[in-house]
Motif scaffolding. Sequence first.
Motif, PDB file in Angstrom:
ATOM      1  N   ILE A 177     -11.798  18.424  -4.386  1.00 61.95           N
ATOM      2  CA  ILE A 177     -10.825  17.107  -4.672  1.00 61.95           C
ATOM      3  C   ILE A 177     -10.823  16.256  -3.129  1.00 61.95           C
ATOM      4  N   GLU A 178     -10.022  17.545  -2.012  1.00 57.52           N
ATOM      5  CA  GLU A 178      -9.864  16.281  -1.191  1.00 57.52           C
ATOM      6  C   GLU A 178     -11.296  15.278  -0.787  1.00 57.52           C
ATOM      7  N   GLU A 179     -12.362  15.804  -0.904  1.00 57.73           N
ATOM      8  CA  GLU A 179     -13.642  15.199  -0.581  1.00 57.73           C
ATOM      9  C   GLU A 179     -13.765  14.096  -1.111  1.00 57.73           C
ATOM     10  N   GLN A 180     -13.336  14.447  -3.128  1.00 52.70           N
ATOM     11  CA  GLN A 180     -13.285  13.178  -3.952  1.00 52.70           C
ATOM     12  C   GLN A 180     -12.570  11.834  -3.271  1.00 52.70           C
ATOM     13  N   LEU A 181     -10.869  12.464  -2.992  1.00 52.34           N
ATOM     14  CA  LEU A 181     -10.463  11.021  -2.566  1.00 52.34           C
ATOM     15  C   LEU A 181     -10.335  10.511  -1.606  1.00 52.34           C
ATOM     16  N   CYS A 182     -11.247  11.055  -0.121  1.00 57.06           N
ATOM     17  CA  CYS A 182     -11.442  10.087   0.821  1.00 57.06           C
ATOM     18  C   CYS A 182     -12.770   9.905   0.566  1.00 57.06           C
ATOM     19  N   ARG A 183     -13.623   9.979   0.218  1.00 55.32           N
ATOM     20  CA  ARG A 183     -15.344   9.463  -0.020  1.00 55.32           C
ATOM     21  C   ARG A 183     -14.876   8.200   0.191  1.00 55.32           C
ATOM     22  N   GLY A 184     -15.613   7.254   1.071  1.00 54.97           N
ATOM     23  CA  GLY A 184     -16.115   5.847   1.067  1.00 54.97           C
ATOM     24  C   GLY A 184     -14.396   5.428   2.371  1.00 54.97           C
ATOM     25  N   PHE A 185     -13.725   6.534   2.547  1.00 51.93           N
ATOM     26  CA  PHE A 185     -12.458   6.017   3.849  1.00 51.93           C
ATOM     27  C   PHE A 185     -13.227   6.356   5.603  1.00 51.93           C
TER      28      PHE A 185
END
Length: 151
Positions: free
Chosen positions: A115-123
């Motif tokens: 979920i961290e990976e999904q949340l931070c994708r593209g930042f």
Amino acid sequence: MEKSLEQQFQERLFWLECRRRELMKPKFLELGLALGQGQPRILKHLYGKEPCSQRELADVCHLDVTTMSRTLDRMAQMGLIERRTNPDCRRASQIFLTPGGRETAAQVKESFREIEEQLCRGFSREELEVLNAGLERALENLEKSSADGRE
């Protein structure tokens, strides 16, 4: 009527947390964990950081001690954790993962990582730093308001 930036900020925080929980719910239910009692957070914290006292877990997981006690009772019945007497203070117990609890905790930790990976994708790293600094300031504002109300 257009919402203020402050209203948009608060609303986005709310929907972000709702969506995050929605995505995590099936993973935790599949592992047999009760939602809303902090079981995933407890397992995540214990994984690699055991033993912990009940007080430490309550503080880290933002649960009151009574709720923590009941949750740990359930987790012990499920075979995820065990309490052992603290050799330094016989009135206190230490909380350890069982082998099955360790396996479940590893899966919980992986779910949080996903979920961290999904949340931070593209930042970018810089964007995450700015975002974290802003959220930290908002948290400090709320904590200060709470402390001011207790004085």
